[in-house]
Design a protein around this motif. Structure first.
Motif, mmCIF file in Angstrom:
data_model
loop_
_atom_site.group_PDB
_atom_site.id
_atom_site.type_symbol
_atom_site.label_atom_id
_atom_site.label_comp_id
_atom_site.label_asym_id
_atom_site.label_seq_id
_atom_site.Cartn_x
_atom_site.Cartn_y
_atom_site.Cartn_z
ATOM 1 N N VAL A 1 0.855 -1.179 0.000
ATOM 2 C CA VAL A 1 0.000 0.000 0.000
ATOM 3 C C VAL A 1 0.895 1.234 0.000
ATOM 4 O O VAL A 1 1.930 1.249 0.671
ATOM 5 C CB VAL A 1 -0.886 0.023 1.268
ATOM 6 N N VAL A 2 0.513 2.267 -0.775
ATOM 7 C CA VAL A 2 1.235 3.537 -0.678
ATOM 8 C C VAL A 2 0.648 4.286 0.510
ATOM 9 O O VAL A 2 -0.502 4.717 0.470
ATOM 10 C CB VAL A 2 1.091 4.362 -1.960
ATOM 11 N N VAL A 3 1.414 4.394 1.575
ATOM 12 C CA VAL A 3 0.837 4.979 2.783
ATOM 13 C C VAL A 3 1.012 6.489 2.816
ATOM 14 O O VAL A 3 0.224 7.199 3.427
ATOM 15 C CB VAL A 3 1.432 4.339 4.059
ATOM 16 N N GLU A 4 2.051 6.988 2.154
ATOM 17 C CA GLU A 4 2.238 8.425 2.145
ATOM 18 C C GLU A 4 2.866 8.818 0.821
ATOM 19 O O GLU A 4 3.744 8.133 0.305
ATOM 20 C CB GLU A 4 3.148 8.857 3.314
ATOM 21 N N TYR A 5 2.395 9.959 0.268
ATOM 22 C CA TYR A 5 2.884 10.351 -1.044
ATOM 23 C C TYR A 5 2.960 11.863 -1.079
ATOM 24 O O TYR A 5 1.952 12.553 -0.944
ATOM 25 C CB TYR A 5 1.922 9.831 -2.118
ATOM 26 N N THR A 6 4.173 12.410 -1.211
ATOM 27 C CA THR A 6 4.323 13.870 -1.156
ATOM 28 C C THR A 6 5.670 14.304 -1.716
ATOM 29 O O THR A 6 6.418 13.485 -2.257
ATOM 30 C CB THR A 6 4.152 14.364 0.297
ATOM 31 N N ASN A 7 5.976 15.622 -1.586
ATOM 32 C CA ASN A 7 7.283 16.115 -2.004
ATOM 33 C C ASN A 7 8.364 15.633 -1.064
ATOM 34 O O ASN A 7 8.120 15.403 0.115
ATOM 35 C CB ASN A 7 7.321 17.650 -1.971
ATOM 36 N N THR A 8 9.570 15.563 -1.574
ATOM 37 C CA THR A 8 10.659 15.089 -0.731
ATOM 38 C C THR A 8 10.867 15.985 0.485
ATOM 39 O O THR A 8 10.951 15.503 1.614
ATOM 40 C CB THR A 8 11.959 15.033 -1.550
ATOM 41 N N ASP A 9 10.923 17.301 0.230
ATOM 42 C CA ASP A 9 11.176 18.216 1.347
ATOM 43 C C ASP A 9 10.109 18.070 2.406
ATOM 44 O O ASP A 9 10.385 17.978 3.598
ATOM 45 C CB ASP A 9 11.195 19.668 0.841
ATOM 46 N N ASP B 1 7.991 17.124 7.438
ATOM 47 C CA ASP B 1 6.742 16.891 8.148
ATOM 48 C C ASP B 1 6.140 15.532 7.792
ATOM 49 O O ASP B 1 5.128 15.438 7.096
ATOM 50 C CB ASP B 1 5.760 18.013 7.791
ATOM 51 N N PRO B 2 6.749 14.454 8.259
ATOM 52 C CA PRO B 2 6.186 13.134 7.984
ATOM 53 C C PRO B 2 4.907 12.952 8.797
ATOM 54 O O PRO B 2 4.908 13.215 10.007
ATOM 55 C CB PRO B 2 7.276 12.168 8.426
ATOM 56 N N ILE B 3 3.841 12.532 8.148
ATOM 57 C CA ILE B 3 2.563 12.478 8.839
ATOM 58 C C ILE B 3 2.145 11.050 9.156
ATOM 59 O O ILE B 3 1.579 10.781 10.205
ATOM 60 C CB ILE B 3 1.497 13.207 7.994
ATOM 61 N N HIS B 4 2.473 10.124 8.282
ATOM 62 C CA HIS B 4 2.104 8.730 8.545
ATOM 63 C C HIS B 4 3.039 8.142 9.598
ATOM 64 O O HIS B 4 4.257 8.350 9.535
ATOM 65 C CB HIS B 4 2.190 7.926 7.244
ATOM 66 N N PRO B 5 2.499 7.374 10.545
ATOM 67 C CA PRO B 5 3.365 6.802 11.599
ATOM 68 C C PRO B 5 4.489 5.940 11.035
ATOM 69 O O PRO B 5 5.595 5.930 11.577
ATOM 70 C CB PRO B 5 2.398 5.939 12.410
ATOM 71 N N PRO C 1 -2.031 20.237 1.054
ATOM 72 C CA PRO C 1 -1.881 20.343 -0.399
ATOM 73 C C PRO C 1 -0.729 19.461 -0.881
ATOM 74 O O PRO C 1 0.378 19.511 -0.324
ATOM 75 C CB PRO C 1 -1.564 21.824 -0.627
ATOM 76 N N ALA C 2 -1.018 18.654 -1.870
ATOM 77 C CA ALA C 2 -0.021 17.755 -2.462
ATOM 78 C C ALA C 2 0.620 16.841 -1.436
ATOM 79 O O ALA C 2 1.809 16.563 -1.498
ATOM 80 C CB ALA C 2 1.059 18.555 -3.217
ATOM 81 N N HIS C 3 -0.161 16.389 -0.491
ATOM 82 C CA HIS C 3 0.370 15.481 0.522
ATOM 83 C C HIS C 3 -0.727 14.473 0.875
ATOM 84 O O HIS C 3 -1.669 14.795 1.569
ATOM 85 C CB HIS C 3 0.798 16.279 1.769
ATOM 86 N N TRP C 4 -0.581 13.252 0.319
ATOM 87 C CA TRP C 4 -1.611 12.236 0.544
ATOM 88 C C TRP C 4 -1.133 11.236 1.585
ATOM 89 O O TRP C 4 0.028 10.848 1.592
ATOM 90 C CB TRP C 4 -1.895 11.476 -0.746
ATOM 91 N N ILE C 5 -2.055 10.786 2.410
ATOM 92 C CA ILE C 5 -1.710 9.687 3.327
ATOM 93 C C ILE C 5 -2.885 8.734 3.442
ATOM 94 O O ILE C 5 -4.007 9.045 3.065
ATOM 95 C CB ILE C 5 -1.342 10.180 4.750
ATOM 96 N N GLU C 6 -2.583 7.550 3.969
ATOM 97 C CA GLU C 6 -3.635 6.599 4.324
ATOM 98 C C GLU C 6 -3.456 6.282 5.792
ATOM 99 O O GLU C 6 -2.649 5.417 6.150
ATOM 100 C CB GLU C 6 -3.511 5.309 3.504
ATOM 101 N N CYS C 7 -4.176 6.988 6.658
ATOM 102 C CA CYS C 7 -4.017 6.738 8.095
ATOM 103 C C CYS C 7 -5.207 7.327 8.843
ATOM 104 O O CYS C 7 -5.706 8.389 8.500
ATOM 105 C CB CYS C 7 -2.724 7.370 8.603
#
Ligand code: ADP
Ligand code: SF4
Ligand code: MG
Lengths: 378, 427, 405
Positions: free
Chosen positions: C309-317, C322-326, C387-393
């Motif tokens: 599963v893609v749990v987090e998808y965003t820009n590198t910076d 700011d990593p959001i998925h655990p 914005p431009a930051h997807w997660i599954e959590c």
């Protein structure tokens, strides 16, 4: 100066026909070829050297079988021969000498072409071999060509159609091939295609022999009937010989066919799982190209080894098949020799077959080297 | 698990410890029984040789299979018994291996020593009883770790593979036919109705009669005994001898390895049937015993190579290192790691070779090496019927018997090899 | 932006719109392997996109489905595996220069073959096992070129160059006029070159092979083409594989752990090379790796995968700040310094689950320190949390911690 004087420019290749240039290019190519061949030659030499101890061992085993375990005096004596006479024979043939000396004599005799006298054929062994070997080789070659020509495509078909009906059919055919007694299979072929066809008034295949000797004259030149018939421009004899080859060739080749098919199938299946096949597919190549260019050559590597080993089965099978089809080859001679306790013949036959087998495996090793660059340069 | 764990583990099952005491006694006594049986077997064989019932080869065969096996295994059982007494966990699987080997060799040997094998069988049964099993089974499975799961999975795959099951059933049928031949066959193996020769199949003779008036059906069934015995004894002896030589070569390496491998090379330079032919003719007499001996000589190098290769692989494997570093003894590494892993390909090869030996033996007998004319043996029956084209049944049925027998072994061997092949396994 | 819309609104494939700078959109991708033990649910609803000129990283532990994703994009998943559902939309430019959108999962095998190695190329993980051992490196590269490229112009140019060369070295040859007229004739054909013969094609492909090998900075490219894979070092083989992938100027280059098997210095070289090539060839790159150092250095966007599963998808910076998925924060915590390459960077307790029986709900919940009841029951929806930051959590962390859903 003639070497460097320009002549014309070739329109196709753009090579100016400079004699010197051409010469240099030719030299470079030759050198490259020599280097390649040197690597190959080293490989060949290595293989040959490895075969030497095997050949010595083969000689030792045949010697032990004929002169140590068997009783060589028995050939020359009868029950009534007196003990003194036996001793005399022993001495005359050097059988009272120490074993290593006898072994040496054995090697010397073999090397000097004195392979003994075949009681069963009433001829010197070497002469028997010379007349009978071509028949056996013809039969074996026919069988192995048939087995390879059919076995490899069948194996590929089976692997690419895995678990579908072509695979099931092929596997049954192959499994039957390795489980069937070859002599029984030969008899059954003869029963159906000779006897039943004949009884039913159909064009029956011949019962045995190399050609219809009652009708056709044949004087051996090379001993290979098919070749001789071509040399003498005799199409009738050629066809006759071919027809006579069908049943024994098929009976003999079936086992080899089965072995090759099974090996081809399993190595193809294994190769098709390899990463380089995924890479080939990722290039956008057609499946046909992937299989026949990228997979086949890799899958052939283990198959070639098995063909070499199957050659042994072929020689064994020849003994049985020739007996059944009255094929005037070495195999039939060997069975007759055995029934007559004709030790020099048995010994010579065993030795010859071992040499042929070792030779066949050498050839296989060379093919192997040609197929697999890792071996060639290893 | 270490020895300490075993001890602790044993405290939990203190109440059953008397059963282990008797088990140890039994194994020690069994060791003596086997040793004595081995010597008696030698004397027995010598006596039989004296009165001419068996020839030199029979004598040698008796001594080689039964006597040596009984003595070696008997002696081996003493340290194993002591190991069991000390609850060494390597010892329990060894009880199994040693007794299985003994039974196999006794069966090949034939004679009274087969009945001694019943004691060995009893030892295995005892080993598997819940009381004794409590001491080792769980440990064994744990120590095998993932491989135990693999083994169960393998068995599951075998059960699920219809071809392998079919092969096993056919083999079982053949074995039953061999054992119960006297009760199934309407005629004896040498019974002839000379006035009824070459009769077509009829209610009296369901597969017809041969050229001597023998009942083809009965003879085919009687021949099962003969041919299966050849195949089993050849494969068993070749396997044991080859395995020992190969294991030694792999274990010692160096010059031993080199010499053994060169010798096997030489044997592989001959096609099997032809080497066997040469050996039989050197042995002189033409009988089934000589065929067996020739085939054993032809077949042992296969196992020597196979086992050597396996031992080399296993020796290198990491977990052997790991096991050694925990302080495992050599016996234990052998019992728990090398042997079980080596045995799988060897069994597959042996199954496949049963078919090969069967075919080669029949071929030899077809050429005229085998039993005396007219006896019940498949290859010979085909040879003698080969010129009676109009009476197809004389050759057809023995041939089919060979075909199905070889086929069943090939089915099982092939199927199991595919199942065990790690490359094909996860499909 | 298409990817931000709800899944339900884009069910019909005939109404596909993509941003003009979106090159590849993977949506709802699901791949299973039908093994004896059971169905391995290797990918479940994988979703990400690749923009023109981007370098996208797919990161995650071993066995989380990165390679399967890459193979699925090219439909190279082998026999026990099957792509069950999803869309892989590829925005291509046709001959007229118009943008066309192709769903790779709907196209025929013939169409796929024209894309593989040509429009989308892949560099595989292991340089030891991927080249075919029995063919020369040069032949293996030339094969792709001859397959996909129109070499007729190359052939013609080659002929012209050869004749001109011959003229220059032999100005006093007997048939100078004939040659010059032939050169003129060839030059006039340059706009519509005649189809070359197989032999000429082979020669031209060989020439291009050498060029491509030089492009990947292969030392002594002329000699290398005549060598077999086993004669090259790992780094050289990897370069050869990259050359193979680049030889047809693909629009997308997928590098599946292309540097993992190499030692650190070679690794750095290859990565640098990829970045240079990206600008030289105007390709977009998907870099698959489990090395966050590589991500930080070379990639613009990141998709973090866990258990298919893609749990987090965003820009590198954004990911690093700011990593959001655990799972992502666990990954980041596991490396002391981002730029430092650590072999085993995963310090999260537990291991990747068996994908035959994946955990219910959120596949990460058995190892997650924030897991609650809902995590075991419901799979978290994919949402654009910033914005431009997807997660599954269900329970975002980082700057979104404690946010009510
Ligand atoms: N051929 C296959 N057969 C069965 N399962 C597979 C196969 N290939 C991959 N898988 C499964 O897919 C999952 C993802 O594998 P992969 O994509 O190779 O991981 P990675 O992220 O390390 O590249 C693994 O858990 C594996 O079990
Ligand atoms: S959904 Fe729950 S279990 Fe999954 S990552 Fe988020 S908090 Fe952890
Ligand atoms: Mg991977």
């Amino acid at each position: 100066m003639a070497l460097i004087s320009p002549r014309t420019i070739d329109l196709k290749t753009g090579h100016a026909q400079l004699a010197l240039q051409k010469h240099i290019a030719g030299c470079a190519r030759a050198i490259r070829r020599v280097i390649w061949h040197m690597r190959l030659r080293d490989y060949v030499i290595r293989r040959l050297l490895l075969a030497i101890p095997v050949v010595i061992g083969v000689l030792a085993i045949t010697f032990v079988l004929a002169y140590v375990m068997g009783d060589p005096v028995g050939i020359y004596t009868q029950e009534r021969t007196s003990p003194e006479a036996v001793e005399a024979i022993r001495r005359a043939h050097g059988l009272d000498r120490p074993l290593y000396e006898q072994f040496f004599f054995y090697l010397r005799d073999l090397a000097s072409g004195d392979w003994g006298y075949s009681v069963s054929a009433r001829l010197p062994v070497t002469q028997v071999i010379a007349t009978r070997l071509p028949a056996t080789i013809e039969l074996s070659l026919f069988a192995i060509v048939f087995a390879i020509a059919l076995g490899i495509p069948l194996g590929i078909l089976s692997a690419t159609k895995k678990d579908r009906w072509p695979d099931h059919v092929t596997r049954v055919v192959a499994l039957a091939g390795v489980s069937m007694p070859i002599f029984w299979f030969a008899l059954m072929l003869k029963y159906v295609f000779f006897f039943q066809f004949y009884m039913a008034g159909l064009p029956a295949l011949p019962e045995g022999g190399r050609y219809t000797f009652t009708v056709l004259p044949y004087t051996p030149i090379t001993g290979f009937l098919l070749i001789d018939s071509i040399i003498t421009l005799n199409p009738v004899l050629f066809m006759d010989g071919l027809v006579h080859l069908i049943l024994p060739g098929f009976a003999l080749g079936y086992l080899t066919l089965a072995i090759i098919t099974r090996m081809m199938r399993s190595s193809m299946l294994e190769v098709l799982k390899e990463d380089y096949i995924t890479l080939a597919r990722s290039k956008g190549l057609r499946e046909r190209v992937v299989i026949y260019r990228h997979a086949l050559r890799n899958a052939m590597i283990p198959t070639v080894t098995v063909i070499g080993l199957a050659f042994g089965g072929l020689m064994s099978g020849a003994v049985l098949t020739e007996t059944i089809f009255s094929w005037p080859g070495l195999g039939r001679w060997s069975t007759r020799a055995i029934l007559n306790s004709d030790i020099p013949s048995i010994n010579a036959f065993t030795l010859l077959v071992a040499f042929i087998f070792v030779g066949a495996n050498l050839v296989v090793d060379l093919v192997y080297g040609a197929l697999d660059p890792r071996i060639r340069y290893g | 698990m270490t020895k300490m764990d075993t001890k602790q583990y044993s405290e939990e099952i203190e109440e059953t410890s008397s059963s282990i005491k008797y088990f140890v006694y039994f194994i020690l006594v069994l060791g003596f029984i086997n040793v004595i049986a081995g010597f008696v077997n030698i004397i027995d064989a010598l006596l039989l040789y004296d009165i001419g019932t068996i020839n030199e080869i029979g004598l040698m065969g008796n001594i080689a299979t039964g006597s040596i096996a009984a003595i070696v295994i008997g002696i081996l059982l003493l340290p194993i018994g002591l190991g069991v007494r000390d609850l060494e966990n390597w010892a329990f699987p060894w009880v199994l291996y040693a007794n299985l080997l003994a039974i196999l060799l006794f069966l090949v040997n034939g004679g009274f020593i087969v009945y001694i094998g019943l004691f060995n069988l009893f030892a295995i049964i005892l080993l598997m009883t819940p009381q004794i099993r409590a001491f080792w089974w769980k440990l064994y499975m744990e120590d095998m770790g993932p491989r135990a799961k693999e083994t169960r999975y393998t068995l599951y795959l075998i059960r699920k593979s219809p071809l392998v099951v079919a092969g096993i059933i056919i083999i079982a049928v053949y074995i039953c036919l061999a054992i119960f031949a006297p009760y199934i066959t309407p005629y004896g193996p040498t019974e002839r109705e000379w006035y009824n020769f070459l009769q077509a199949p009829s209610p009296q003779h369901i597969w017809g009669t041969d050229q001597n008036g023998g009942d083809v059906f009965s003879m085919v069934i009687w021949a099962t005994q003969v041919d299966l015995k050849i195949a089993i004894s050849v494969v068993a002896v070749a396997l044991v001898v080859g395995a020992f030589i190969g294991a030694a070569a792999g274990y010692f390496g160096g010059a031993v390895d080199e010499i053994v491998m060169r010798i096997t090379d030489v044997f592989f330079a001959f096609p099997g049937l032809i080497l066997a032919m040469a050996i039989v003719s050197a042995l002189g007499a033409r009988n089934l015993d000589n065929i067996s001996i020739a085939l054993m000589l032809v077949w042992w190098p296969t196992y020597a190579r196979l086992v050597r290769g396996q031992v080399l692989i296993e020796r290198e494997k990491l977990y052997v290192e790991a096991a050694r570093s925990v302080g495992a003894s050599d016996m234990r590494i052998l019992a728990f790691h090398i042997l079980p892993n080596t045995i799988q390909p060897v069994i597959v090869q042996a199954t496949l070779d049963m078919g090969g030996v069967l075919l080669t033996a029949a071929g030899l007998s077809f050429i005229g090496f085998g039993a005396e004319a007219g006896s019940a043996e498949w290859g010979l029956m085909i040879a003698q019927g080969q010129n009676h084209f109009a009476q197809y049944w004389v050759t057809l049925f023995p041939g089919l018997a060979i075909l199905f027998c070889a086929l069943s072994f090939n089915l099982v061997g092939d199927g199991v090899r595919d199942i065990l092949d790690p490359k094909l396994r996860r499909r | 932006m298409v990817a931000s819309q709800d899944d339900t609104s884009i069910e019909t494939t005939n109404d596909i719109r993509l941003d003009s700078d979106t090159l590849l959109l993977v949506r709802g991708l699901k791949t299973n392997f039908y093994t004896y033990e059971g169905v391995v649910k290797a990918l479940d609803n994988v979703q990400f996109e690749l923009k023109r000129g981007d370098t996208l990283a797919i990161v995650g532990e071993t066995g989380c489905g990165k390679s399967v994703t890459a193979k699925s994009i090219l439909r190279l998943v082998d026999s026990p595996g099957r792509i069950e559902e999803g869309q892989i939309l590829f925005q291509d430019v046709n001959e007229e220069g118009e943008n066309v959108i192709i769903d790779l999962l709907q196209s025929t095998e013939d169409e796929m073959r024209k894309i593989r190695g040509n429009k989308i190329a892949i560099v595989f993980q292991d340089p030891a096992t991927y080249p075919n051992p029995v063919f020369r490196i040069g032949d293996q590269i030339a094969e792709v070129i001859a397959l996909h490229q129109d070499l007729s112009r190359d052939v013609l140019e080659m002929k012209i160059a050869r004749l001109e060369d011959a003229l220059r070295t032999n100005p006093d040859a007997e048939n100078v006029e004939e040659i010059t007229t032939r050169i003129e004739e060839y030059k006039s054909q340059l706009d519509s070159p005649p189809p070359p013969t197989d032999k000429e094609k082979k020669e031209a492909a060989k020439k291009r092979t050498v060029e491509t090998l030089k492009l990947v900075r292969m030392p002594s490219a002329e000699q290398t083409i005549n060598q077999y894979p086993h004669e090259l070092s790992g780094g050289m083989r990897q370069r050869a594989l990259i050359a193979m992938a680049l030889s047809c100027n693909p629009r997308i280059l997928i590098a599946d752990e292309a540097t993992t098997a190499l030692d650190v210095t070679v690794q750095a070289q290859v990565l640098k090379l990829l970045n240079v090539l990206k600008t030289e060839l105007d390709a977009s790159i998907i870099i698959i790796t489990h090395d966050l150092g590589v991500v930080a250095e070379t990639c613009t966007r990141v998709a973090v995968m866990y258990a298919g599963v893609v749990v987090e998808y965003t820009n590198t910076d954004e990911l690093f700040s700011d990593p959001i998925h655990p799972y992502t924060s666990g990954l980041l915590r596991a490396i002391p310094k981002i730029t430092e390459k650590v072999e085993h960077l995963l310090q999260i307790t537990g291991t990747v689950p068996n994908l035959i029986h994946p955990p219910s709900g959120c596949r990460f919940h058995p190892r997650c320190e924030f897991a609650t009841e809902i995590c075991a029951q419901q799979r978290p929806p994919r949402e654009e949390i910033k914005p431009a930051h997807w997660i599954e959590c269900h329970h975002p962390q980082g700057s979104m911690k404690g946010r009510k859903r």
